[in-house]
Design a protein around this motif. Structure first.
Motif, PDB file in Angstrom:
ATOM      1  N   ASN A  18       0.815  -1.219   0.000  1.00  0.00           N
ATOM      2  CA  ASN A  18       0.000   0.000   0.000  1.00  0.00           C
ATOM      3  C   ASN A  18       0.847   1.269   0.000  1.00  0.00           C
ATOM      4  OD1 ASN A  18       0.880  -0.193   2.648  1.00  0.00           O
ATOM      5  ND2 ASN A  18      -1.124   0.223   3.558  1.00  0.00           N
ATOM      6  N   HIS A  19       2.165   1.134   0.137  1.00  0.00           N
ATOM      7  CA  HIS A  19       3.059   2.289   0.028  1.00  0.00           C
ATOM      8  C   HIS A  19       3.442   2.569  -1.421  1.00  0.00           C
ATOM      9  CE1 HIS A  19       4.506   1.711   4.462  1.00  0.00           C
ATOM     10  NE2 HIS A  19       3.265   2.162   4.375  1.00  0.00           N
ATOM     11  N   VAL A  20       3.135   1.637  -2.328  1.00  0.00           N
ATOM     12  CA  VAL A  20       3.586   1.796  -3.713  1.00  0.00           C
ATOM     13  C   VAL A  20       2.478   1.629  -4.755  1.00  0.00           C
ATOM     14  CG1 VAL A  20       5.912   0.986  -3.116  1.00  0.00           C
ATOM     15  CG2 VAL A  20       4.249  -0.634  -4.055  1.00  0.00           C
ATOM     16  N   MET A  21       1.254   1.316  -4.300  1.00  0.00           N
ATOM     17  CA  MET A  21       0.202   1.060  -5.274  1.00  0.00           C
ATOM     18  C   MET A  21      -1.166   1.431  -4.726  1.00  0.00           C
ATOM     19  SD  MET A  21      -0.029  -3.112  -4.991  1.00  0.00           S
ATOM     20  CE  MET A  21      -1.421  -3.338  -6.072  1.00  0.00           C
ATOM     21  N   LEU A  22      -2.096   1.660  -5.652  1.00  0.00           N
ATOM     22  CA  LEU A  22      -3.487   1.898  -5.277  1.00  0.00           C
ATOM     23  C   LEU A  22      -4.244   0.575  -5.374  1.00  0.00           C
ATOM     24  CD1 LEU A  22      -4.224   5.203  -7.245  1.00  0.00           C
ATOM     25  CD2 LEU A  22      -3.464   4.945  -4.870  1.00  0.00           C
ATOM     26  N   ASN A  23      -5.003   0.264  -4.320  1.00  0.00           N
ATOM     27  CA  ASN A  23      -5.787  -0.967  -4.300  1.00  0.00           C
ATOM     28  C   ASN A  23      -7.067  -0.689  -3.506  1.00  0.00           C
ATOM     29  OD1 ASN A  23      -6.702  -3.565  -4.469  1.00  0.00           O
ATOM     30  ND2 ASN A  23      -5.138  -4.450  -3.129  1.00  0.00           N
ATOM     31  N   PRO A  24      -8.050  -0.010  -4.140  1.00  0.00           N
ATOM     32  CA  PRO A  24      -9.275   0.353  -3.421  1.00  0.00           C
ATOM     33  C   PRO A  24     -10.011  -0.874  -2.882  1.00  0.00           C
ATOM     34  CG  PRO A  24      -9.241   1.288  -5.661  1.00  0.00           C
ATOM     35  CD  PRO A  24      -8.083   0.354  -5.549  1.00  0.00           C
ATOM     36  N   ASP A  25     -10.777  -0.654  -1.822  1.00  0.00           N
ATOM     37  CA  ASP A  25     -11.572  -1.740  -1.243  1.00  0.00           C
ATOM     38  C   ASP A  25     -12.453  -2.386  -2.309  1.00  0.00           C
ATOM     39  OD1 ASP A  25     -10.541  -1.331   1.252  1.00  0.00           O
ATOM     40  OD2 ASP A  25     -12.228  -0.132   1.983  1.00  0.00           O
ATOM     41  N   GLY A  26     -12.388  -3.705  -2.399  1.00  0.00           N
ATOM     42  CA  GLY A  26     -13.216  -4.448  -3.338  1.00  0.00           C
ATOM     43  C   GLY A  26     -12.631  -4.583  -4.735  1.00  0.00           C
ATOM     44  N   PHE A  27     -11.540  -3.882  -5.018  1.00  0.00           N
ATOM     45  CA  PHE A  27     -10.976  -3.915  -6.373  1.00  0.00           C
ATOM     46  C   PHE A  27     -10.461  -5.302  -6.741  1.00  0.00           C
ATOM     47  CE2 PHE A  27      -7.434  -3.184  -9.413  1.00  0.00           C
ATOM     48  CZ  PHE A  27      -8.179  -2.678 -10.459  1.00  0.00           C
ATOM     49  N   GLU A  28      -9.682  -5.893  -5.846  1.00  0.00           N
ATOM     50  CA  GLU A  28      -9.124  -7.225  -6.120  1.00  0.00           C
ATOM     51  C   GLU A  28     -10.210  -8.258  -6.390  1.00  0.00           C
ATOM     52  OE1 GLU A  28      -5.744  -9.020  -3.844  1.00  0.00           O
ATOM     53  OE2 GLU A  28      -5.870  -7.081  -2.815  1.00  0.00           O
ATOM     54  N   ASP A  29     -11.349  -8.115  -5.707  1.00  0.00           N
ATOM     55  CA  ASP A  29     -12.449  -9.075  -5.881  1.00  0.00           C
ATOM     56  C   ASP A  29     -12.993  -9.062  -7.300  1.00  0.00           C
ATOM     57  OD1 ASP A  29     -12.211  -9.682  -3.202  1.00  0.00           O
ATOM     58  OD2 ASP A  29     -13.804  -8.288  -2.585  1.00  0.00           O
ATOM     59  N   ARG A  30     -12.800  -7.965  -8.016  1.00  0.00           N
ATOM     60  CA  ARG A  30     -13.302  -7.848  -9.391  1.00  0.00           C
ATOM     61  C   ARG A  30     -12.340  -8.453 -10.410  1.00  0.00           C
ATOM     62  NH1 ARG A  30     -15.506  -4.031  -6.241  1.00  0.00           N
ATOM     63  NH2 ARG A  30     -17.385  -2.904  -6.874  1.00  0.00           N
ATOM     64  N   LEU A  31     -11.117  -8.726  -9.992  1.00  0.00           N
ATOM     65  CA  LEU A  31     -10.093  -9.233 -10.911  1.00  0.00           C
ATOM     66  C   LEU A  31     -10.168 -10.755 -10.997  1.00  0.00           C
ATOM     67  CD1 LEU A  31      -7.101  -6.943  -9.835  1.00  0.00           C
ATOM     68  CD2 LEU A  31      -8.868  -6.518 -11.578  1.00  0.00           C
ATOM     69  N   THR A  32     -11.263 -11.237 -11.551  1.00  0.00           N
ATOM     70  CA  THR A  32     -11.518 -12.681 -11.633  1.00  0.00           C
ATOM     71  C   THR A  32     -11.105 -13.268 -12.973  1.00  0.00           C
ATOM     72  OG1 THR A  32     -13.756 -12.244 -12.421  1.00  0.00           O
ATOM     73  CG2 THR A  32     -13.463 -12.485 -10.038  1.00  0.00           C
ATOM     74  N   PHE A  33     -10.507 -12.473 -13.824  1.00  0.00           N
ATOM     75  CA  PHE A  33     -10.188 -12.873 -15.194  1.00  0.00           C
ATOM     76  C   PHE A  33      -8.678 -13.009 -15.375  1.00  0.00           C
ATOM     77  CE2 PHE A  33     -10.965  -8.376 -14.628  1.00  0.00           C
ATOM     78  CZ  PHE A  33      -9.773  -7.800 -15.059  1.00  0.00           C
ATOM     79  N   PRO A  34      -8.247 -13.837 -16.331  1.00  0.00           N
ATOM     80  CA  PRO A  34      -6.812 -13.916 -16.622  1.00  0.00           C
ATOM     81  C   PRO A  34      -6.321 -12.618 -17.255  1.00  0.00           C
ATOM     82  CG  PRO A  34      -8.063 -15.287 -18.157  1.00  0.00           C
ATOM     83  CD  PRO A  34      -9.040 -14.745 -17.157  1.00  0.00           C
ATOM     84  N   SER A  35      -5.086 -12.259 -16.959  1.00  0.00           N
ATOM     85  CA  SER A  35      -4.496 -11.042 -17.519  1.00  0.00           C
ATOM     86  C   SER A  35      -2.999 -11.234 -17.685  1.00  0.00           C
ATOM     87  CB  SER A  35      -4.750  -9.841 -16.601  1.00  0.00           C
ATOM     88  OG  SER A  35      -4.130  -8.674 -17.108  1.00  0.00           O
ATOM     89  N   VAL A  36      -2.444 -10.480 -18.629  1.00  0.00           N
ATOM     90  CA  VAL A  36      -0.993 -10.419 -18.752  1.00  0.00           C
ATOM     91  C   VAL A  36      -0.464  -9.377 -17.775  1.00  0.00           C
ATOM     92  CG1 VAL A  36      -0.974 -11.168 -21.163  1.00  0.00           C
ATOM     93  CG2 VAL A  36      -1.086  -8.719 -20.635  1.00  0.00           C
ATOM     94  N   LYS A  37       0.838  -9.361 -17.610  1.00  0.00           N
ATOM     95  CA  LYS A  37       1.509  -8.427 -16.719  1.00  0.00           C
ATOM     96  C   LYS A  37       1.811  -7.139 -17.482  1.00  0.00           C
ATOM     97  CE  LYS A  37       4.545 -10.435 -14.269  1.00  0.00           C
ATOM     98  NZ  LYS A  37       5.760 -11.236 -14.041  1.00  0.00           N
TER      99      LYS A  37
END
Length: 196
Positions: free
Chosen positions: A57-76
């Motif tokens: 959390n010192h280097v990135m934004l990660n709003p509440d609930g955001f990770e839960d929406r990332l249910t799909f495959p993605s590249v880096k």
């Protein structure tokens, strides 16, 4: 099969929700695929030092609930690469970012973020793409672009394009700010650009 391809979310939960809702409305059966830069790194490239952060959390934004929406495959994307580069932590999210692939193959097409290619000029744009596949989906520049056999096409939203050319590059645009995504119908070899 149908694929909804999108990226450059940069931690914008509001924009992502709008895009996901639009995809559900247009093509609920489409498989979701990400082109990277899911998260926003808050340390710019020019400010990177040898310092390693121990808290994500010192280097990135990660709003509440955001990770839960990332249910799909993605590249880096380059944002994920930077977050990994400047952190040392046992956080499981960092492990997930490390495990993201550089490319994903979907049927006869490749998905890549695109930061690996040569960019520059004024205005800043793609100069050269090193690709081996005839159809490649990418992001990075936050600009929807369709290039078929070295000829850039005019984008008409909601219009299906034939992507059966020898070399087709599809920049899916950006979720953040623009709320853009593309629908790829693999069996018909068609791509349609959408804006939520």
């Amino acid at each position: 099969m149908k694929y909804a391809i999108f990226g450059d979310i940069h931690s914008s939960i509001e924009d992502l929700d709008q895009v996901l809702e639009h995809i559900e409305h247009i093509s609920p059966e489409a498989k979701l695929i990400g082109t990277g830069d899911l998260f926003e790194c808050t340390i710019s490239k020019k400010d990177i030092t040898d310092k390693k952060f121990t808290q994500l959390n010192h280097v990135m934004l990660n709003p509440d609930g955001f990770e839960d929406r990332l249910t799909f495959p993605s590249v880096k994307g380059n944002q994920e690469e930077r977050i990994i580069q400047i952190t040392e932590t046992n956080n499981p999210l960092r492990d997930k970012l490390v495990e993201l692939p550089e490319t994903i193959m979907i049927e006869n097409a490749q998905v890549i973020h695109g930061h690996q290619w040569k960019w520059g000029g004024e205005p800043w744009a793609l100069i050269a793409a090193e690709v081996n596949d005839s159809l490649v989906f990418y992001g990075h520049s936050h600009t929807s672009i369709l290039t078929i056999d070295d000829i850039q096409q005019k984008i008409v939203w909601g219009h299906p394009y034939d992507v059966s050319g020898e070399q087709v590059l599809v920049n899916v645009g950006a979720v953040i700010g623009e709320r853009e995504w593309v629908l790829y119908e693999a069996d018909r070899e068609k791509v349609t650009f959408y804006k939520a």
